[in-house]
Design a protein around this motif. Structure first.
Motif, PDB file in Angstrom:
ATOM      1  N   GLY A 100       0.825  -1.193   0.000  1.00 62.32           N
ATOM      2  CA  GLY A 100       0.000   0.000   0.000  1.00 62.32           C
ATOM      3  C   GLY A 100       0.860   1.243   0.000  1.00 62.32           C
ATOM      4  N   LEU A 101       0.222   2.403  -0.137  1.00 66.75           N
ATOM      5  CA  LEU A 101       0.960   3.659  -0.257  1.00 66.75           C
ATOM      6  C   LEU A 101       1.767   3.968   1.004  1.00 66.75           C
ATOM      7  CD1 LEU A 101       1.609   6.173  -1.889  1.00 66.75           C
ATOM      8  CD2 LEU A 101      -0.456   7.234  -0.972  1.00 66.75           C
ATOM      9  N   ALA A 102       1.163   3.776   2.165  1.00 65.25           N
ATOM     10  CA  ALA A 102       1.865   4.101   3.412  1.00 65.25           C
ATOM     11  C   ALA A 102       3.142   3.272   3.556  1.00 65.25           C
ATOM     12  CB  ALA A 102       0.938   3.884   4.603  1.00 65.25           C
ATOM     13  N   GLY A 103       3.035   1.960   3.353  1.00 65.37           N
ATOM     14  CA  GLY A 103       4.212   1.104   3.476  1.00 65.37           C
ATOM     15  C   GLY A 103       5.240   1.395   2.403  1.00 65.37           C
ATOM     16  N   ALA A 104       4.783   1.683   1.179  1.00 64.03           N
ATOM     17  CA  ALA A 104       5.712   1.976   0.094  1.00 64.03           C
ATOM     18  C   ALA A 104       6.484   3.264   0.364  1.00 64.03           C
ATOM     19  CB  ALA A 104       4.946   2.082  -1.221  1.00 64.03           C
ATOM     20  N   VAL A 105       5.817   4.274   0.872  1.00 58.45           N
ATOM     21  CA  VAL A 105       6.498   5.543   1.162  1.00 58.45           C
ATOM     22  C   VAL A 105       7.474   5.373   2.319  1.00 58.45           C
ATOM     23  CG1 VAL A 105       6.129   7.886   2.037  1.00 58.45           C
ATOM     24  CG2 VAL A 105       4.701   7.003   0.184  1.00 58.45           C
ATOM     25  N   ARG A 106       7.115   4.588   3.320  1.00 57.09           N
ATOM     26  CA  ARG A 106       8.061   4.319   4.420  1.00 57.09           C
ATOM     27  C   ARG A 106       9.313   3.632   3.891  1.00 57.09           C
ATOM     28  NH1 ARG A 106       3.374   2.649   7.656  1.00 57.09           N
ATOM     29  NH2 ARG A 106       2.934   4.237   9.242  1.00 57.09           N
ATOM     30  N   ALA A 107       9.125   2.628   3.011  1.00 59.34           N
ATOM     31  CA  ALA A 107      10.279   1.937   2.436  1.00 59.34           C
ATOM     32  C   ALA A 107      11.100   2.895   1.576  1.00 59.34           C
ATOM     33  CB  ALA A 107       9.807   0.749   1.605  1.00 59.34           C
ATOM     34  N   ALA A 154      11.357   6.143   1.990  1.00 60.83           N
ATOM     35  CA  ALA A 154      12.064   7.042   2.896  1.00 60.83           C
ATOM     36  C   ALA A 154      13.284   6.359   3.510  1.00 60.83           C
ATOM     37  CB  ALA A 154      11.117   7.526   3.988  1.00 60.83           C
ATOM     38  N   ALA A 155      13.129   5.083   3.868  1.00 65.60           N
ATOM     39  CA  ALA A 155      14.233   4.362   4.495  1.00 65.60           C
ATOM     40  C   ALA A 155      15.404   4.163   3.536  1.00 65.60           C
ATOM     41  CB  ALA A 155      13.742   3.010   5.007  1.00 65.60           C
ATOM     42  N   SER A 156      15.133   4.051   2.230  1.00 58.07           N
ATOM     43  CA  SER A 156      16.194   3.805   1.258  1.00 58.07           C
ATOM     44  C   SER A 156      16.671   5.074   0.552  1.00 58.07           C
ATOM     45  CB  SER A 156      15.699   2.812   0.198  1.00 58.07           C
ATOM     46  OG  SER A 156      14.582   3.345  -0.512  1.00 58.07           O
ATOM     47  N   SER A 157      16.208   6.242   0.997  1.00 61.40           N
ATOM     48  CA  SER A 157      16.534   7.484   0.302  1.00 61.40           C
ATOM     49  C   SER A 157      17.896   8.044   0.665  1.00 61.40           C
ATOM     50  CB  SER A 157      15.459   8.544   0.608  1.00 61.40           C
ATOM     51  OG  SER A 157      15.493   8.892   1.983  1.00 61.40           O
ATOM     52  N   GLY A 158      18.504   7.522   1.744  1.00 64.68           N
ATOM     53  CA  GLY A 158      19.761   8.087   2.208  1.00 64.68           C
ATOM     54  C   GLY A 158      19.583   9.333   3.055  1.00 64.68           C
ATOM     55  N   LEU A 159      18.350   9.719   3.317  1.00 67.31           N
ATOM     56  CA  LEU A 159      18.037  10.883   4.147  1.00 67.31           C
ATOM     57  C   LEU A 159      17.351  10.429   5.429  1.00 67.31           C
ATOM     58  CD1 LEU A 159      16.449  13.111   1.354  1.00 67.31           C
ATOM     59  CD2 LEU A 159      18.751  13.374   2.290  1.00 67.31           C
ATOM     60  N   GLU A 160      17.320  11.323   6.364  1.00 68.21           N
ATOM     61  CA  GLU A 160      16.546  11.083   7.584  1.00 68.21           C
ATOM     62  C   GLU A 160      15.167  11.680   7.362  1.00 68.21           C
ATOM     63  OE1 GLU A 160      17.109  12.082  12.256  1.00 68.21           O
ATOM     64  OE2 GLU A 160      18.933  11.807  11.096  1.00 68.21           O
ATOM     65  N   VAL A 161      14.206  10.831   7.066  1.00 68.09           N
ATOM     66  CA  VAL A 161      12.880  11.292   6.633  1.00 68.09           C
ATOM     67  C   VAL A 161      11.848  10.945   7.702  1.00 68.09           C
ATOM     68  CG1 VAL A 161      11.115  11.193   4.852  1.00 68.09           C
ATOM     69  CG2 VAL A 161      13.527  10.932   4.232  1.00 68.09           C
ATOM     70  N   ALA A 162      11.124  11.969   8.156  1.00 61.48           N
ATOM     71  CA  ALA A 162      10.016  11.768   9.090  1.00 61.48           C
ATOM     72  C   ALA A 162       8.733  11.650   8.278  1.00 61.48           C
ATOM     73  CB  ALA A 162       9.923  12.933  10.073  1.00 61.48           C
ATOM     74  N   VAL A 163       8.066  10.503   8.371  1.00 62.17           N
ATOM     75  CA  VAL A 163       6.842  10.247   7.614  1.00 62.17           C
ATOM     76  C   VAL A 163       5.645  10.351   8.547  1.00 62.17           C
ATOM     77  CG1 VAL A 163       5.578   8.596   6.196  1.00 62.17           C
ATOM     78  CG2 VAL A 163       8.070   8.741   6.010  1.00 62.17           C
ATOM     79  N   HIS A 164       4.688  11.218   8.204  1.00 66.17           N
ATOM     80  CA  HIS A 164       3.474  11.409   9.003  1.00 66.17           C
ATOM     81  C   HIS A 164       2.272  10.987   8.154  1.00 66.17           C
ATOM     82  CE1 HIS A 164       5.674  13.679  12.073  1.00 66.17           C
ATOM     83  NE2 HIS A 164       6.291  14.289  11.060  1.00 66.17           N
ATOM     84  N   LEU A 165       1.434  10.155   8.727  1.00 66.04           N
ATOM     85  CA  LEU A 165       0.259   9.648   8.030  1.00 66.04           C
ATOM     86  C   LEU A 165      -0.996  10.093   8.766  1.00 66.04           C
ATOM     87  CD1 LEU A 165       1.522   5.989   7.467  1.00 66.04           C
ATOM     88  CD2 LEU A 165       1.689   7.906   5.872  1.00 66.04           C
ATOM     89  N   LEU A 211      -4.628   7.295   6.932  1.00 66.10           N
ATOM     90  CA  LEU A 211      -4.276   6.240   5.976  1.00 66.10           C
ATOM     91  C   LEU A 211      -3.998   4.905   6.655  1.00 66.10           C
ATOM     92  CD1 LEU A 211      -1.832   8.158   3.602  1.00 66.10           C
ATOM     93  CD2 LEU A 211      -4.286   7.879   3.394  1.00 66.10           C
ATOM     94  N   THR A 212      -4.432   4.760   7.880  1.00 63.59           N
ATOM     95  CA  THR A 212      -4.095   3.545   8.633  1.00 63.59           C
ATOM     96  C   THR A 212      -5.276   2.617   8.829  1.00 63.59           C
ATOM     97  OG1 THR A 212      -4.507   4.734  10.699  1.00 63.59           O
ATOM     98  CG2 THR A 212      -2.240   4.719   9.865  1.00 63.59           C
ATOM     99  N   ASP A 213      -6.402   2.901   8.193  1.00 62.09           N
ATOM    100  CA  ASP A 213      -7.585   2.060   8.397  1.00 62.09           C
ATOM    101  C   ASP A 213      -7.764   1.009   7.304  1.00 62.09           C
ATOM    102  OD1 ASP A 213      -8.179   3.693   6.339  1.00 62.09           O
ATOM    103  OD2 ASP A 213     -10.074   4.455   7.144  1.00 62.09           O
ATOM    104  N   GLY A 214      -6.741   0.821   6.476  1.00 65.56           N
ATOM    105  CA  GLY A 214      -6.810  -0.197   5.440  1.00 65.56           C
ATOM    106  C   GLY A 214      -7.440   0.260   4.147  1.00 65.56           C
ATOM    107  N   SER A 215      -7.986   1.474   4.091  1.00 62.48           N
ATOM    108  CA  SER A 215      -8.591   1.960   2.859  1.00 62.48           C
ATOM    109  C   SER A 215      -7.497   2.324   1.866  1.00 62.48           C
ATOM    110  CB  SER A 215      -9.483   3.171   3.138  1.00 62.48           C
ATOM    111  OG  SER A 215      -8.728   4.213   3.723  1.00 62.48           O
ATOM    112  N   ARG A 216      -7.793   2.153   0.585  1.00 61.78           N
ATOM    113  CA  ARG A 216      -6.817   2.407  -0.463  1.00 61.78           C
ATOM    114  C   ARG A 216      -7.363   3.413  -1.466  1.00 61.78           C
ATOM    115  NH1 ARG A 216      -3.040  -1.850  -1.230  1.00 61.78           N
ATOM    116  NH2 ARG A 216      -2.210  -0.501  -2.887  1.00 61.78           N
ATOM    117  N   ALA A 217      -6.471   4.281  -1.907  1.00 60.25           N
ATOM    118  CA  ALA A 217      -6.810   5.177  -3.002  1.00 60.25           C
ATOM    119  C   ALA A 217      -6.700   4.408  -4.313  1.00 60.25           C
ATOM    120  CB  ALA A 217      -5.875   6.380  -2.995  1.00 60.25           C
ATOM    121  N   PRO A 218      -7.279   4.913  -5.412  1.00 57.87           N
ATOM    122  CA  PRO A 218      -7.112   4.251  -6.706  1.00 57.87           C
ATOM    123  C   PRO A 218      -5.644   4.068  -7.058  1.00 57.87           C
ATOM    124  CG  PRO A 218      -8.810   5.931  -6.832  1.00 57.87           C
ATOM    125  CD  PRO A 218      -8.170   6.076  -5.488  1.00 57.87           C
TER     126      PRO A 218
END
Length: 392
Positions: A270-277, A279-290, A293-300
């Motif tokens: 999903g989008l939340a997990g993909a963005v976290r991954a 951010a983790a592989s970007s080489g930066l210290e990235v703070a991700v705020h959601l 988006l945590t109720d399992g619903s998905r955008a198109p």
């Protein structure tokens, strides 16, 4: 009635009448300016009929738009409701600008308002002098003690009436809104085609320079191994080992190309997990705020892919040009769809004209009828805010 105190309820009425008076004074100034503008309209009409002065028409229409825009703003301040605008851009050659100005429904809307304003615009000029007559100085009896109860509300009602007429006359017609929407869709369609073309060229380049080259080398290694199999088994074994390495590298290249089209991680996490991954592989210290988006619903899927692309491109820009090691990403459900915000405290000064990253973001978002706002003053911070419409 006691002479030492104000009239009951006079204070609020006085303040409201004061606001109405300011409103009427501005309306009177606009009316006065529109009367003076008659000369410009006559000169433009004569010049257009004479053909030689047709270039005046687009400039006159632009001036009318500014006058109507000032009236819209005045009315919005009084009523608290914005009056939308719907104009076609006046660009191109003189002939094209003249044709656009004549055919634009917004021109007719503004001229209709201006013609009506010539008739009722003088009312504020007549009513403003009544305002001092309605004042009662505390402690002074002048025979007009009852006048505020009549004059002050009358001034307010006149301001309301002027606002109502202006709103009705300046609101774009359905035809004008449709024309504006068609123009917007034409532009976004062109951007979408350009973005699609750029994406196809990128995929073609990646396949040609990476995957195809490795597959050609793989085929050559296998062919050489077949020839050497009977005479030099060790050499053939070494070539087959190299061919296996090339096959694995080709698979890696293909996965990279596929990720550019639609990252598989979006399907898996999903989008939340993909963005976290990401951010983790970007080489930066990235703070991700959601947010939401945590109720399992998905955008198109198209919206998630665009959001992922925005975050990936923005973080790449931070790593390349930001000069900082930290960034922030926010994903939020909003009433219209999905909000994506990427912020860094770097050196700022991002310019869309100097690269394709921000332009690519804007085009991809526009293709989905979304909006992109980039704020990047010199010295930072840089904020990229994207809103993608969708139904959850």
């Amino acid at each position: 009635m006691p002479s030492g105190g104000p009239l009951p309820g006079f204070g609020p009425a006085l303040r409201q009448a004061g606001r109405a008076t300011v409103r009427l004074v501005l309306a009177a100034a606009t009316a006065f300016g529109s009367y003076l503008f008659i000369t410009v309209l006559l000169l433009t009409a004569i010049g257009t009929v004479a053909v030689a002065g047709a270039f005046l028409l687009p400039e006159t229409v632009l001036l009318i738009r500014r006058i109507a825009g000032a009236k819209r703003q005045q009315t919005a301040v009084w009523t608290g409701r914005e009056i939308p605008e719907a104009y076609r851009p006046l660009t191109g050659t003189v002939r094209e600008r003249v044709r656009t100005a004549v055919r634009d429904p917004g021109t007719f809307t503004d001229l209709r308002w201006m013609a009506a304003y010539y008739l009722y615009g003088w009312l504020p000029v007549l009513m403003v002098p009544l305002w001092p007559a309605g004042l009662v100085v505390d402690g002074v009896r002048c025979g007009l003690l009852r006048r505020p109860a009549v004059v002050l509300p009358l001034i307010g009602r006149l301001a309301d009436l002027d606002a109502a007429w202006s709103t009705a006359l300046l609101t774009p017609s359905p035809k004008a809104r449709l024309a504006e929407r068609v123009e917007e869709l034409t532009e976004t369609r062109a951007d979408a085609i350009a973005a699609h073309g750029a994406e196809l060229r990128r995929i073609e380049r990646d396949l040609h320079d990476g995957t195809q080259a490795r597959l050609v080398s793989l085929s050559m290694r296998i062919g050489l191994a077949r020839r050497a199999y009977d005479t030099d088994p060790e050499a053939a074994r070494s070539m087959l080992s190299q061919a296996q390495d090339l096959a694995e590298e080709a698979l890696t290249e293909l996965r990279h190309v596929v990720r550019g089209v639609h990252p598989p991680i979006l399907t898996d996490r999903g989008l939340a997990g993909a963005v976290r991954a990401l951010a983790a592989s970007s080489g930066l210290e990235v703070a991700v705020h959601l947010d939401g988006l945590t109720d399992g619903s998905r955008a198109p899927a198209a919206v998630e892919a665009a959001a992922y692309y925005v975050v990936a491109e923005a973080l790449t820009n931070v790593a390349k040009y930001g000069g900082v090691a930290e960034a922030g990403v926010r994903l939020a459900r909003v009433p219209r769809g999905l909000l994506v915000l990427v912020r860094d405290e770097g050196q700022g000064g991002a310019d869309e004209s100097r690269g394709t990253g921000l332009l690519g973001i804007r085009r991809r978002v526009a293709a989905l009828d979304g909006t992109t706002t980039v704020t990047s003053p010199p010295g930072g911070p840089t904020v990229i805010e994207v809103e993608l419409p969708c139904v959850w």
